[in-house]
Design a protein around this motif. Structure first.
Motif, PDB file in Angstrom:
ATOM      1  N   ARG A  46      31.028  28.344  47.552  1.00  0.00           N
ATOM      2  CA  ARG A  46      32.325  29.138  47.585  1.00  0.00           C
ATOM      3  C   ARG A  46      32.182  30.533  47.075  1.00  0.00           C
ATOM      4  NH1 ARG A  46      36.395  25.208  45.288  1.00  0.00           N
ATOM      5  NH2 ARG A  46      35.343  23.414  46.606  1.00  0.00           N
ATOM      6  N   PRO A  47      31.745  31.177  47.732  1.00  0.00           N
ATOM      7  CA  PRO A  47      31.534  32.883  47.330  1.00  0.00           C
ATOM      8  C   PRO A  47      32.891  33.467  47.434  1.00  0.00           C
ATOM      9  CG  PRO A  47      30.130  32.507  49.223  1.00  0.00           C
ATOM     10  CD  PRO A  47      30.597  31.355  48.933  1.00  0.00           C
ATOM     11  N   HIS A  48      33.558  33.347  48.275  1.00  0.00           N
ATOM     12  CA  HIS A  48      34.908  34.199  48.380  1.00  0.00           C
ATOM     13  C   HIS A  48      35.990  33.560  47.539  1.00  0.00           C
ATOM     14  CE1 HIS A  48      33.315  34.798  52.620  1.00  0.00           C
ATOM     15  NE2 HIS A  48      34.025  35.903  52.538  1.00  0.00           N
ATOM     16  N   ILE A  49      35.868  32.174  47.205  1.00  0.00           N
ATOM     17  CA  ILE A  49      36.942  31.595  46.260  1.00  0.00           C
ATOM     18  C   ILE A  49      36.557  32.112  44.948  1.00  0.00           C
ATOM     19  CG2 ILE A  49      37.514  29.500  45.457  1.00  0.00           C
ATOM     20  CD1 ILE A  49      37.477  28.339  48.132  1.00  0.00           C
ATOM     21  N   TRP A  50      35.144  31.966  44.682  1.00  0.00           N
ATOM     22  CA  TRP A  50      34.633  32.560  43.301  1.00  0.00           C
ATOM     23  C   TRP A  50      35.045  34.192  42.940  1.00  0.00           C
ATOM     24  CZ3 TRP A  50      29.190  30.222  44.381  1.00  0.00           C
ATOM     25  CH2 TRP A  50      29.456  28.848  44.002  1.00  0.00           C
ATOM     26  N   TYR A  51      34.961  34.594  44.146  1.00  0.00           N
ATOM     27  CA  TYR A  51      35.495  36.313  44.103  1.00  0.00           C
ATOM     28  C   TYR A  51      37.004  36.345  43.628  1.00  0.00           C
ATOM     29  CZ  TYR A  51      36.761  41.017  45.296  1.00  0.00           C
ATOM     30  OH  TYR A  51      37.331  42.184  45.059  1.00  0.00           O
ATOM     31  N   LEU A  52      37.592  35.433  44.233  1.00  0.00           N
ATOM     32  CA  LEU A  52      38.851  35.466  44.077  1.00  0.00           C
ATOM     33  C   LEU A  52      39.499  35.043  42.884  1.00  0.00           C
ATOM     34  CD1 LEU A  52      42.057  35.937  45.296  1.00  0.00           C
ATOM     35  CD2 LEU A  52      41.602  33.943  46.497  1.00  0.00           C
ATOM     36  N   GLY A  53      38.659  34.104  42.243  1.00  0.00           N
ATOM     37  CA  GLY A  53      39.013  33.619  40.989  1.00  0.00           C
ATOM     38  C   GLY A  53      38.861  34.581  40.047  1.00  0.00           C
ATOM     39  N   ASP A  54      37.918  35.770  40.057  1.00  0.00           N
ATOM     40  CA  ASP A  54      37.576  36.600  39.327  1.00  0.00           C
ATOM     41  C   ASP A  54      38.890  37.672  39.283  1.00  0.00           C
ATOM     42  OD1 ASP A  54      34.973  35.968  38.480  1.00  0.00           O
ATOM     43  OD2 ASP A  54      34.038  37.150  40.258  1.00  0.00           O
ATOM     44  N   GLN A  55      39.451  37.805  40.502  1.00  0.00           N
ATOM     45  CA  GLN A  55      40.649  38.600  40.456  1.00  0.00           C
ATOM     46  C   GLN A  55      41.916  37.819  40.024  1.00  0.00           C
ATOM     47  OE1 GLN A  55      39.662  41.691  41.747  1.00  0.00           O
ATOM     48  NE2 GLN A  55      37.741  40.659  41.937  1.00  0.00           N
ATOM     49  N   LEU A  56      41.891  36.531  40.139  1.00  0.00           N
ATOM     50  CA  LEU A  56      43.355  35.886  39.543  1.00  0.00           C
ATOM     51  C   LEU A  56      43.230  35.738  38.098  1.00  0.00           C
ATOM     52  CD1 LEU A  56      43.402  33.137  42.442  1.00  0.00           C
ATOM     53  CD2 LEU A  56      45.291  34.904  41.915  1.00  0.00           C
ATOM     54  N   LEU A  57      42.252  35.523  37.504  1.00  0.00           N
ATOM     55  CA  LEU A  57      42.083  35.164  36.094  1.00  0.00           C
ATOM     56  C   LEU A  57      42.699  36.436  35.046  1.00  0.00           C
ATOM     57  CD1 LEU A  57      40.982  33.164  33.992  1.00  0.00           C
ATOM     58  CD2 LEU A  57      38.911  34.670  33.741  1.00  0.00           C
ATOM     59  N   PRO A  58      42.881  37.513  35.520  1.00  0.00           N
ATOM     60  CA  PRO A  58      43.463  38.673  34.513  1.00  0.00           C
ATOM     61  C   PRO A  58      44.978  38.525  34.805  1.00  0.00           C
ATOM     62  CG  PRO A  58      41.732  39.711  35.651  1.00  0.00           C
ATOM     63  CD  PRO A  58      41.733  38.306  36.130  1.00  0.00           C
ATOM     64  N   ILE A  59      45.436  38.024  35.874  1.00  0.00           N
ATOM     65  CA  ILE A  59      46.769  37.658  35.973  1.00  0.00           C
ATOM     66  C   ILE A  59      47.308  36.767  34.846  1.00  0.00           C
ATOM     67  CG2 ILE A  59      48.826  36.517  37.302  1.00  0.00           C
ATOM     68  CD1 ILE A  59      47.086  37.922  39.724  1.00  0.00           C
ATOM     69  N   PHE A  60      46.558  35.457  34.550  1.00  0.00           N
ATOM     70  CA  PHE A  60      46.703  34.506  33.583  1.00  0.00           C
ATOM     71  C   PHE A  60      46.587  34.643  32.363  1.00  0.00           C
ATOM     72  CE2 PHE A  60      46.954  32.855  37.943  1.00  0.00           C
ATOM     73  CZ  PHE A  60      47.773  32.067  37.801  1.00  0.00           C
ATOM     74  N   GLU A  61      45.434  35.488  32.263  1.00  0.00           N
ATOM     75  CA  GLU A  61      45.021  35.979  30.776  1.00  0.00           C
ATOM     76  C   GLU A  61      46.153  36.874  30.000  1.00  0.00           C
ATOM     77  OE1 GLU A  61      41.492  34.248  29.399  1.00  0.00           O
ATOM     78  OE2 GLU A  61      43.182  33.369  30.607  1.00  0.00           O
ATOM     79  N   HIS A  62      46.822  37.642  30.964  1.00  0.00           N
ATOM     80  CA  HIS A  62      47.593  38.612  30.226  1.00  0.00           C
ATOM     81  C   HIS A  62      48.789  38.089  29.865  1.00  0.00           C
ATOM     82  CE1 HIS A  62      45.077  41.982  32.373  1.00  0.00           C
ATOM     83  NE2 HIS A  62      44.575  41.622  31.315  1.00  0.00           N
ATOM     84  N   GLN A  63      49.309  37.147  30.663  1.00  0.00           N
ATOM     85  CA  GLN A  63      50.347  36.138  30.377  1.00  0.00           C
ATOM     86  C   GLN A  63      50.262  34.704  30.615  1.00  0.00           C
ATOM     87  OE1 GLN A  63      53.948  38.646  31.348  1.00  0.00           O
ATOM     88  NE2 GLN A  63      55.200  36.820  31.472  1.00  0.00           N
ATOM     89  N   LYS A  64      50.212  34.191  29.686  1.00  0.00           N
ATOM     90  CA  LYS A  64      49.659  32.574  29.924  1.00  0.00           C
ATOM     91  C   LYS A  64      50.779  31.689  30.622  1.00  0.00           C
ATOM     92  CE  LYS A  64      45.682  33.008  26.842  1.00  0.00           C
ATOM     93  NZ  LYS A  64      45.757  34.222  26.396  1.00  0.00           N
ATOM     94  N   ASP A  65      52.033  31.995  30.241  1.00  0.00           N
ATOM     95  CA  ASP A  65      53.046  31.311  30.606  1.00  0.00           C
ATOM     96  C   ASP A  65      53.365  31.138  32.184  1.00  0.00           C
ATOM     97  OD1 ASP A  65      54.109  33.964  31.087  1.00  0.00           O
ATOM     98  OD2 ASP A  65      56.230  33.381  30.312  1.00  0.00           O
ATOM     99  N   ARG A  66      52.416  32.079  32.822  1.00  0.00           N
ATOM    100  CA  ARG A  66      52.591  32.141  34.456  1.00  0.00           C
ATOM    101  C   ARG A  66      51.959  30.897  34.963  1.00  0.00           C
ATOM    102  NH1 ARG A  66      50.569  38.231  34.254  1.00  0.00           N
ATOM    103  NH2 ARG A  66      52.365  39.383  34.327  1.00  0.00           N
ATOM    104  N   TRP A  67      51.052  30.121  34.127  1.00  0.00           N
ATOM    105  CA  TRP A  67      50.397  29.058  34.534  1.00  0.00           C
ATOM    106  C   TRP A  67      51.584  27.804  35.303  1.00  0.00           C
ATOM    107  CZ3 TRP A  67      45.874  28.724  36.248  1.00  0.00           C
ATOM    108  CH2 TRP A  67      44.971  29.298  35.711  1.00  0.00           C
TER     109      TRP A  67
END
Length: 250
Positions: free
Chosen positions: A186-207
């Protein structure tokens, strides 16, 4: 096959062909720590009962919502980083509890669960894992590095713009994303995971708003789905995801 129950979650059982009870208990304690962390992050508890089966012959890990079952394809109880990666991904699906596994937008949920796996692997070295077998430097190093194994196979940057994804010109991309949501490749999904991770690492209550992915609607465009979910959330989680997909929200 040996079955044990998780200590703090007696309605959750773990099945595995493992003769060394200490290794099996370490795996159960690891899953318990992951559940506790994801309960805290998602502000949601898993539906019970739940059966976790480790089957080395399984083609890939999978969450069977209607059967209250998660199957992992880990081949050895000592592969705890792999187990943590697979279990946190499937537990994310379990917490979202989508009504359909055939949605055209399942790929977005897959990307979110991929992101959850990476987040948990980053968190595990900092969690007080009471089981001595989980406290080794080897395990902590493995947790820290395992989430990077997919990055070498990630797709080259692809067009994340909703206007493109929703257009007739992106039929091939949408087909690829649908296939990847049911595949280990799933290369596209892995790439999207790279893009999404900072969104949650910067503010974890978004989970806590990730569970709204249950409401992804095939009858709406991706842009409309993101705008609808951004209006339902308690945080700016979906607003940030909308920005990633170049969709301004009000």
């Amino acid at each position: 096959m040996t079955t044990i129950k998780l200590k703090k979650y007696p309605d959750i059982s773990l099945d595995m062909d493992e003769r060394n009870h200490k290794n099996l208990q370490a795996l159960a304690d690891l899953f318990e720590a992951i559940i506790k962390k994801m309960e805290f992050r998602f502000k949601s508890s898993p539906m019970l009962p739940l059966k976790i089966s480790v089957d080395p012959n399984a083609n890939n890990p999978v969450c069977y919502t209607h059967q209250h079952k998660i199957v992992l394809s880990v081949t050895n109880s000592l592969y705890r980083a792999q187990a943590a990666y697979q279990f946190s991904h499937e537990l994310c699906h379990w917490l979202i509890s989508s009504p359909s596994d055939t949605s055209n937008l399942k790929w977005l949920e897959e990307a979110l669960c991929e992101t959850a796996s990476r987040h948990i692997l980053h968190e595990l070295p900092h969690i007080n894992l009471r089981n001595r077998l989980l406290q080794s430097a080897t395990d902590k190093t493995a947790f820290r590095h395992y989430s990077s194994i997919s990055r070498g196979a990630a797709a080259k940057p692809w067009n994340l713009n909703c206007a493109y994804i929703d257009s007739d010109n992106s039929v091939g991309l949408r087909d690829s994303l649908r296939k990847e949501s049911r595949s280990n490749l799933r290369p596209h999904i892995w790439y999207l995971g790279d893009q999404l991770l900072p969104i949650f690492e910067h503010q974890k209550d978004r989970w806590q708003d990730v569970i709204l992915a249950k409401g992804l609607n095939d009858e709406l465009s991706l842009a409309s789905n993101l705008q609808t979910l951004s209006q339902q959330g308690k945080t700016d989680c979906w607003g940030k995801i909308s920005i990633l997909f170049s969709v301004p929200t009000t």
